[in-house]
Motif scaffolding. Structure first.
Motif, PDB file in Angstrom:
ATOM      1  N   THR A 202      -0.174   0.608   3.701  1.00  0.00           N
ATOM      2  CA  THR A 202       1.212   0.390   4.100  1.00  0.00           C
ATOM      3  C   THR A 202       1.774   1.696   4.633  1.00  0.00           C
ATOM      4  N   THR A 203       2.995   1.626   5.058  1.00  0.00           N
ATOM      5  CA  THR A 203       3.619   2.830   5.585  1.00  0.00           C
ATOM      6  C   THR A 203       3.839   3.867   4.505  1.00  0.00           C
ATOM      7  N   SER A 204       3.886   3.428   3.281  1.00  0.00           N
ATOM      8  CA  SER A 204       4.113   4.386   2.196  1.00  0.00           C
ATOM      9  C   SER A 204       2.852   5.117   1.784  1.00  0.00           C
ATOM     10  N   ASN A 205       1.688   4.483   1.929  1.00  0.00           N
ATOM     11  CA  ASN A 205       0.435   5.131   1.500  1.00  0.00           C
ATOM     12  C   ASN A 205      -0.501   5.450   2.643  1.00  0.00           C
ATOM     13  N   VAL A 206      -0.047   5.398   3.859  1.00  0.00           N
ATOM     14  CA  VAL A 206      -0.937   5.654   4.998  1.00  0.00           C
ATOM     15  C   VAL A 206      -1.453   7.082   4.987  1.00  0.00           C
ATOM     16  N   GLY A 207      -0.610   8.017   4.565  1.00  0.00           N
ATOM     17  CA  GLY A 207      -1.071   9.418   4.498  1.00  0.00           C
ATOM     18  C   GLY A 207      -2.116   9.619   3.427  1.00  0.00           C
ATOM     19  N   THR A 208      -1.922   8.938   2.298  1.00  0.00           N
ATOM     20  CA  THR A 208      -2.886   9.069   1.214  1.00  0.00           C
ATOM     21  C   THR A 208      -4.217   8.458   1.608  1.00  0.00           C
ATOM     22  N   GLU A 209      -4.165   7.295   2.264  1.00  0.00           N
ATOM     23  CA  GLU A 209      -5.398   6.648   2.698  1.00  0.00           C
ATOM     24  C   GLU A 209      -6.125   7.495   3.764  1.00  0.00           C
ATOM     25  N   ALA A 210      -5.359   8.140   4.600  1.00  0.00           N
ATOM     26  CA  ALA A 210      -5.977   8.994   5.624  1.00  0.00           C
ATOM     27  C   ALA A 210      -6.645  10.201   4.996  1.00  0.00           C
ATOM     28  N   SER A 211      -5.965  10.801   4.044  1.00  0.00           N
ATOM     29  CA  SER A 211      -6.561  11.958   3.352  1.00  0.00           C
ATOM     30  C   SER A 211      -7.782  11.548   2.564  1.00  0.00           C
ATOM     31  N   SER A 212      -7.778  10.377   1.960  1.00  0.00           N
ATOM     32  CA  SER A 212      -8.933   9.890   1.213  1.00  0.00           C
ATOM     33  C   SER A 212     -10.117   9.626   2.148  1.00  0.00           C
ATOM     34  N   ALA A 213      -9.818   9.134   3.359  1.00  0.00           N
ATOM     35  CA  ALA A 213     -10.888   8.863   4.322  1.00  0.00           C
ATOM     36  C   ALA A 213     -11.544  10.160   4.808  1.00  0.00           C
TER      37      ALA A 213
END
Length: 340
Positions: A202-213
């Motif tokens: 979602t827009t709230s966790n997109v940064g976290t998901e990107a960093s995890s990737a």
């Protein structure tokens, strides 16, 4: 006593010894001296030091034989011709002055057989040794050596080196890095988009998901495989045309597809899975949307970035042909000597 009386002329024929005139005596002495000098020039005098004793005896003999005094000769009819006949008989024949010791000390009117040489006269009864003048040998004439023109020295000229062909593999690697960055961005965006469709991002966790990737195996393994496949294809094609990149870009896309599958195995991780579990992971990702995205993005990026590599390869080919033509013209012109 003679019957000749004082004051009467004296007949030369009546005197016991004929009286010689002074001119004849002087002329005879000069002739003797001339003969002695001529003979002394013909004989080479030896070294006086070789026979010093003989030379001393000869000098003593010369001194004993020299005439101590000579009285003037009285001409007939002179004012002194009134002496008695005994005085006329006592008068000796005109004698030439004694010769110098260097000429043997002989009287002028005596016959001269040979010139006196110091040391040549001695008491020995054997015949004098003949002195032979050393022969003078003229040096042989040496003909001047004919001047030989120096042989021309060869001039060694270094042949020009053939031009080294310019390659395009390094540029393909650098361009491949840019293509890899583009592949990583597109691959990451596709992964986040697909998960956003499933509701995981979602827009709230997109940064976290990107960093995890960015810290996961599933992302970096296909990216690394794409770069290796692109650079390997660029090394093979080198200065080839763009059509080669279009055709063989399929292999880069297939490598990217395989990189996606390998990344999923590393993410599992496969060293903790059984064979059946690993096979199940591969089967689930064969037709996965992200696997299809990896194939398509890998092939398309290879085509477009490959066009850039091909354009540069074309320029390198033109430069190589020009260098080869220049090299051939240099060989045809032959060597040239640079004037200082």
């Amino acid at each position: 006593m003679s019957d000749h009386k004082y004051g009467e002329p004296v007949d030369e024929g009546t005197v016991g010894h004929p009286v010689t005139s002074a001119d004849d005596a002087v002329a005879s002495a000069h002739e003797g001296l001339a003969d002695a000098e001529a003979a002394s020039r013909d004989v080479v005098a030896p070294d006086p030091a070789t026979d010093a004793a003989a030379y001393d005896r000869d000098a003593a003999h010369d001194r004993d034989a020299a005439v101590t005094s000579a009285e003037p000769v009285v001409e007939p009819g002179s004012s002194h011709s009134g002496y008695s006949s005994a005085a006329s008989e006592v008068a000796a024949e005109p004698v030439a002055p004694a010769a110098p010791a260097a000429h043997g000390g002989m009287y002028a009117d005596d016959p001269v057989d040979e010139a006196y040489v110091p040391g040549a006269y001695s008491d020995r009864t054997d015949a004098p040794t003949e002195v032979v003048a050393p022969a003078v040998v003229a040096p042989a004439a040496v003909a001047p050596a004919a001047s030989v023109a120096p042989a021309p020295q060869p001039i060694f000229v270094q042949a020009p080196e053939a031009p080294r062909p310019r390659g395009n593999r390094g540029a393909a690697g650098l361009i491949g890095l840019l293509a890899t960055v583009a592949f990583a961005l597109l691959y990451l965006a596709a992964a986040l988009g697909l998960r956003a469709l499933g509701g995981d991002v979602t827009t709230s966790n997109v940064g976290t998901e990107a960093s995890s990737a960015l810290t996961s195996w599933w992302f970096w393994v296909p990216v690394a495989v794409f770069f290796l496949a692109f650079w390997l294809l660029g090394a093979i094609i080198n200065r080839g045309r763009w059509g080669h990149w279009v055709i063989f870009g399929l292999f880069v896309g297939a490598a990217s597809y395989g990189g996606h599958l390998l990344g999923q195995l590393f993410q599992a991780p496969f060293w903790q899975l059984t064979a059946s579990q690993g096979q199940q992971v591969v089967q689930d990702q064969l037709l996965a949307p992200l696997a299809i995205v990896a194939f398509v993005v890998g092939r398309e990026l290879t085509i477009w970035f490959g066009a850039w590599v091909a354009a540069r390869g074309k320029r390198m080919a033109e430069l190589n042909r020009e260098s080869q033509r220049e090299y051939e013209r240099t060989l045809e012109a032959g060597p040239r000597i640079q004037q200082a």
